[in-house]
Design a protein around this motif. Structure first.
Motif, PDB file in Angstrom:
ATOM      1  N   ASN A  67     -16.949 -46.565   6.207  1.00 21.20           N
ATOM      2  CA  ASN A  67     -16.284 -47.059   7.406  1.00 21.20           C
ATOM      3  C   ASN A  67     -14.973 -46.324   7.576  1.00 21.20           C
ATOM      4  N   VAL A  68     -14.699 -45.845   8.797  1.00 17.37           N
ATOM      5  CA  VAL A  68     -13.414 -45.241   9.120  1.00 17.37           C
ATOM      6  C   VAL A  68     -12.718 -46.173  10.106  1.00 17.37           C
ATOM      7  N   PRO A  69     -11.706 -46.922   9.675  1.00 23.28           N
ATOM      8  CA  PRO A  69     -11.054 -47.878  10.574  1.00 23.28           C
ATOM      9  C   PRO A  69     -10.345 -47.176  11.728  1.00 23.28           C
ATOM     10  N   LEU A  70     -10.167 -47.903  12.821  1.00 23.13           N
ATOM     11  CA  LEU A  70      -9.365 -47.397  13.930  1.00 23.13           C
ATOM     12  C   LEU A  70      -7.921 -47.223  13.463  1.00 23.13           C
ATOM     13  N   GLN A  71      -7.315 -46.113  13.857  1.00 20.56           N
ATOM     14  CA  GLN A  71      -5.944 -45.813  13.469  1.00 20.56           C
ATOM     15  C   GLN A  71      -5.063 -45.700  14.712  1.00 20.56           C
ATOM     16  N   ALA A  72      -3.772 -45.963  14.550  1.00 21.81           N
ATOM     17  CA  ALA A  72      -2.829 -45.817  15.655  1.00 21.81           C
ATOM     18  C   ALA A  72      -2.927 -44.406  16.233  1.00 21.81           C
ATOM     19  N   PRO A  73      -2.881 -44.288  17.553  1.00 20.36           N
ATOM     20  CA  PRO A  73      -2.619 -45.321  18.565  1.00 20.36           C
ATOM     21  C   PRO A  73      -3.883 -46.015  19.078  1.00 20.36           C
ATOM     22  N   PHE A  74      -4.998 -45.860  18.356  1.00 20.29           N
ATOM     23  CA  PHE A  74      -6.273 -46.428  18.823  1.00 20.29           C
ATOM     24  C   PHE A  74      -6.559 -47.780  18.165  1.00 20.29           C
ATOM     25  N   ASN A  75      -5.530 -48.549  17.883  1.00 19.57           N
ATOM     26  CA  ASN A  75      -5.729 -49.839  17.242  1.00 19.57           C
ATOM     27  C   ASN A  75      -4.976 -50.957  17.958  1.00 19.57           C
ATOM     28  N   GLY A  76      -4.670 -50.768  19.230  1.00 18.58           N
ATOM     29  CA  GLY A  76      -4.013 -51.797  20.013  1.00 18.58           C
ATOM     30  C   GLY A  76      -4.994 -52.864  20.458  1.00 18.58           C
ATOM     31  N   PRO A  77      -4.525 -53.896  21.175  1.00 20.13           N
ATOM     32  CA  PRO A  77      -5.383 -55.027  21.551  1.00 20.13           C
ATOM     33  C   PRO A  77      -6.535 -54.661  22.481  1.00 20.13           C
ATOM     34  N   GLU A  78      -6.402 -53.594  23.269  1.00 18.41           N
ATOM     35  CA  GLU A  78      -7.492 -53.165  24.143  1.00 18.41           C
ATOM     36  C   GLU A  78      -7.865 -51.709  23.892  1.00 18.41           C
ATOM     37  N   ALA A  79      -7.554 -51.209  22.712  1.00 19.65           N
ATOM     38  CA  ALA A  79      -7.964 -49.861  22.309  1.00 19.65           C
ATOM     39  C   ALA A  79      -9.341 -49.965  21.676  1.00 19.65           C
ATOM     40  N   TRP A  80     -10.320 -50.204  22.522  1.00 18.96           N
ATOM     41  CA  TRP A  80     -11.671 -50.495  22.052  1.00 18.96           C
ATOM     42  C   TRP A  80     -12.463 -49.219  21.812  1.00 18.96           C
ATOM     43  N   GLY A  81     -13.167 -49.160  20.681  1.00 22.73           N
ATOM     44  CA  GLY A  81     -14.079 -48.058  20.427  1.00 22.73           C
ATOM     45  C   GLY A  81     -15.289 -48.161  21.334  1.00 22.73           C
ATOM     46  N   THR A  82     -15.779 -47.012  21.843  1.00 24.85           N
ATOM     47  CA  THR A  82     -16.885 -47.025  22.803  1.00 24.85           C
ATOM     48  C   THR A  82     -18.032 -46.136  22.321  1.00 24.85           C
ATOM     49  N   ASP A  83     -18.395 -45.125  23.090  1.00 29.02           N
ATOM     50  CA  ASP A  83     -19.642 -44.414  22.844  1.00 29.02           C
ATOM     51  C   ASP A  83     -19.470 -43.268  21.846  1.00 29.02           C
ATOM     52  N   LEU A  84     -20.616 -42.684  21.463  1.00 28.96           N
ATOM     53  CA  LEU A  84     -20.686 -41.638  20.439  1.00 28.96           C
ATOM     54  C   LEU A  84     -21.472 -40.429  20.939  1.00 28.96           C
ATOM     55  N   ALA A  85     -21.100 -39.254  20.441  1.00 26.86           N
ATOM     56  CA  ALA A  85     -21.891 -38.039  20.618  1.00 26.86           C
ATOM     57  C   ALA A  85     -21.774 -37.227  19.336  1.00 26.86           C
ATOM     58  N   PHE A  86     -22.704 -36.281  19.137  1.00 24.76           N
ATOM     59  CA  PHE A  86     -22.759 -35.549  17.872  1.00 24.76           C
ATOM     60  C   PHE A  86     -23.014 -34.069  18.114  1.00 24.76           C
ATOM     61  N   GLN A  87     -22.440 -33.265  17.217  1.00 15.23           N
ATOM     62  CA  GLN A  87     -22.694 -31.826  17.245  1.00 15.23           C
ATOM     63  C   GLN A  87     -22.439 -31.271  15.853  1.00 15.23           C
ATOM     64  N   GLY A  88     -23.444 -30.598  15.300  1.00 21.63           N
ATOM     65  CA  GLY A  88     -23.275 -30.042  13.963  1.00 21.63           C
ATOM     66  C   GLY A  88     -22.849 -31.109  12.973  1.00 21.63           C
ATOM     67  N   ASN A  89     -21.735 -30.865  12.285  1.00 20.69           N
ATOM     68  CA  ASN A  89     -21.215 -31.808  11.302  1.00 20.69           C
ATOM     69  C   ASN A  89     -20.116 -32.698  11.865  1.00 20.69           C
ATOM     70  N   TYR A  90     -20.152 -32.944  13.176  1.00 20.28           N
ATOM     71  CA  TYR A  90     -19.093 -33.726  13.796  1.00 20.28           C
ATOM     72  C   TYR A  90     -19.656 -34.867  14.639  1.00 20.28           C
ATOM     73  N   ALA A  91     -18.929 -35.990  14.587  1.00 21.06           N
ATOM     74  CA  ALA A  91     -19.204 -37.119  15.463  1.00 21.06           C
ATOM     75  C   ALA A  91     -17.979 -37.321  16.352  1.00 21.06           C
ATOM     76  N   PHE A  92     -18.224 -37.533  17.634  1.00 21.95           N
ATOM     77  CA  PHE A  92     -17.167 -37.721  18.616  1.00 21.95           C
ATOM     78  C   PHE A  92     -17.256 -39.170  19.109  1.00 21.95           C
ATOM     79  N   VAL A  93     -16.144 -39.904  18.994  1.00 18.41           N
ATOM     80  CA  VAL A  93     -16.153 -41.329  19.293  1.00 18.41           C
ATOM     81  C   VAL A  93     -15.159 -41.623  20.416  1.00 18.41           C
ATOM     82  N   GLY A  94     -15.678 -42.194  21.507  1.00 18.44           N
ATOM     83  CA  GLY A  94     -14.816 -42.562  22.618  1.00 18.44           C
ATOM     84  C   GLY A  94     -14.010 -43.814  22.319  1.00 18.44           C
TER      85      GLY A  94
END
Length: 478
Positions: A67-94
């Motif tokens: 698990n990789v927790p949300l980190q500042a500045p993406f940990n505010g009250p409405e800094a919600w994690g959303t969708d995902l995409a992938f390429q090679g050895n990387y994951a991109f998280v909205g």
């Protein structure tokens, strides 16, 4: 979710690496008492999950490995994690505040290598080559990452698609933006007839009476053309009115025109649209001129048609219903098995949709847990139809829908209720990529899950170079 209410946060720049937890669970773990799917996929009984606050439960054949927790500045009250995409050895998280790039070369030790602060609900995300695209369904003062929330009835206001260069994964670079009618709630990459052109099918709710950017009747989608070598020249090239046959039910929970989500399967020349009150099947053999093949409704069982997943053969599509817009607890003791659920549709040789069975997770959730069908993807199991799907606070479920009439759960993972004061949580998206399931949890960050089961194990040999769940490819084309 419904059209978002964005937090008023200014944008900034790149911030490196977040912490990572690699123990099996960040809180006490036990198998929830509600379900014990066996290796043969025996359906579980419907009982309460009985998990404590943030406690983890899972079937014996599935567990969280990182698990990789949300980190500042993406940990505010409405800094919600959303969708995902992938390429090679990387994951991109909205995230409502921007997006994060994770190095998943070692799935047991993923690490964030870049955070791009760029506010705008909901930052639905996709990648292709050196380009990354974000959907903004939130009126902003302008198209840049420094924009602020705007009034949809004011002039000017902007919402649509933002484009980034990700040739350097540790330093994504903003390139340009394209304004689209009613903004962009989600988007779908559809390849052009040559490798130099991509198209984005933009889905968005609307209309908004009195607004300049989202006029009535909004019976169309927007198609954005992206020249791969010159992405700054991206522009809207078509707004096909594929929804003119729709009859809007003004008494519905969400009486919107437009579409919420479109999944394309270009190799089959098909796309399936979840368009709030209806589902549609389209011919996309000419990507600029999609043609409606069929529109289906299910007023008795479906409230908000939300997403679609084809099987490998292109002979089925699973539609999900986001009853309550993602905020409701539809998995409670009084919940009905066809409400807030999945519906499996067969696609006939004549391209007609025929409804078969329904699926809903069998574990009863508490009234405090928002739970409903959300984003998922196909698991590449040769000879079977298997998918993984997010259910918000209902967790992550692996479902075998080989028998269209009787889809069944074969594995699951979930957390218990959120701490008091939090109203929205759980898995927004859960996708299978190169042997693992990656889940974007709205408040907990990125989860990496492993499923070990005779049904799904053959998928571990399938390697993908890129994955955007709404732009399906055959296993051979992965």
């Amino acid at each position: 979710m419904k059209r978002p209410i964005a937090a008023a946060v200014l944008a900034a720049v790149l911030i490196p690496a977040a912490a990572c937890t690699t123990a099996e669970s960040p809180s006490p773990t036990r198998s929830a008492s509600s379900a014990s799917p066996t290796a043969t996929g025996t359906p579980a009984a419907t009982t309460a999950s009985e998990l404590g606050e943030d406690e983890i439960g899972h079937s014996p054949n599935m567990k969280v490995i990182a698990n990789v927790p949300l980190q500042a500045p993406f940990n505010g009250p409405e800094a919600w994690g959303t969708d995902l995409a992938f390429q090679g050895n990387y994951a991109f998280v909205g995230n409502y505040e921007g997006f994060t790039v994770h190095d998943i070369g070692d799935p047991t030790h993923p690490k964030a290598v870049a955070q791009v602060e760029c506010p705008g609900g909901q930052n639905d995300i996709s990648v292709s080559g050196d380009l990354l695209f974000l959907s903004i369904d939130d009126p902003r003062s302008d198209d840049t990452c420094a924009s602020t929330p705007a009034d949809p009835f004011s002039d000017p206001e902007w919402e649509g698609i933002r484009i980034f260069d990700i040739s350097d994964k540790t330093h994504p670079r903003y390139v340009s933006a394209v304004q689209t009618e009613c903004g962009s709630h989600t988007h779908t990459i559809v390849p052009g007839k040559d490798s130099g052109t991509l198209y984005l099918y933009v889905s968005s709710p609307g209309p908004i009476p009195g607004s300049k950017g989202c006029p009535a009747p909004h019976e169309n989608i927007s198609i954005v053309e992206v020249p791969v070598e010159e992405p700054a020249r991206a522009r809207v090239v078509a707004k096909p009115e594929i929804l003119k046959e729709r009859v809007i039910d003004e008494n519905a929970d969400f009486p919107s025109a437009g579409c919420h989500d479109i999944t394309a399967y270009p190799e089959k020349g098909l796309a399936a649209g979840a368009c709030f009150g209806d589902g549609i099947l389209m011919d996309v053999s000419d990507p600029v001129k999609p043609r409606l093949l069929q529109l289906v409704s299910d007023r008795e069982n479906f409230s908000i048609w939300h997403s679609a997943t084809f099987n490998e053969a292109g002979t089925k599509v699973v539609f999900g219903d986001e009853l309550g817009g993602g905020l409701a607890a539809t998995c409670g003791a009084s919940g009905e098995p066809t409400k807030g659920a999945d519906a499996v549709y067969d696609i006939t040789p004549g391209h007609e949709l025929v409804r078969r069975g329904y699926f809903k997770i069998p574990r009863i959730q508490t009234p405090e847990e928002n739970c409903v069908a959300h984003n998922g993807s196909l698991i590449p199991v040769p000879g079977r139809d298997v998918m993984v799907q997010a259910w918000y606070m209902g967790g992550v479920s692996v479902v075998d829908f080989t028998d269209s009439n009787a889809p069944k759960e074969i594995a699951y993972f979930e957390r218990g209720p959120l701490r008091p004061g939090l109203q929205l949580g759980g898995s927004w998206s859960a996708y299978y990529y190169n042997g693992y399931i990656y889940s974007s949890d709205i408040t907990k960050g990125l989860d990496v899950l492993r499923v070990d089961d005779p049904v799904t194990d053959p998928a571990k040999s399938v390697r993908m170079t890129e994955l955007n769940a709404q732009s399906q490819r055959s296993y051979g084309g992965a």
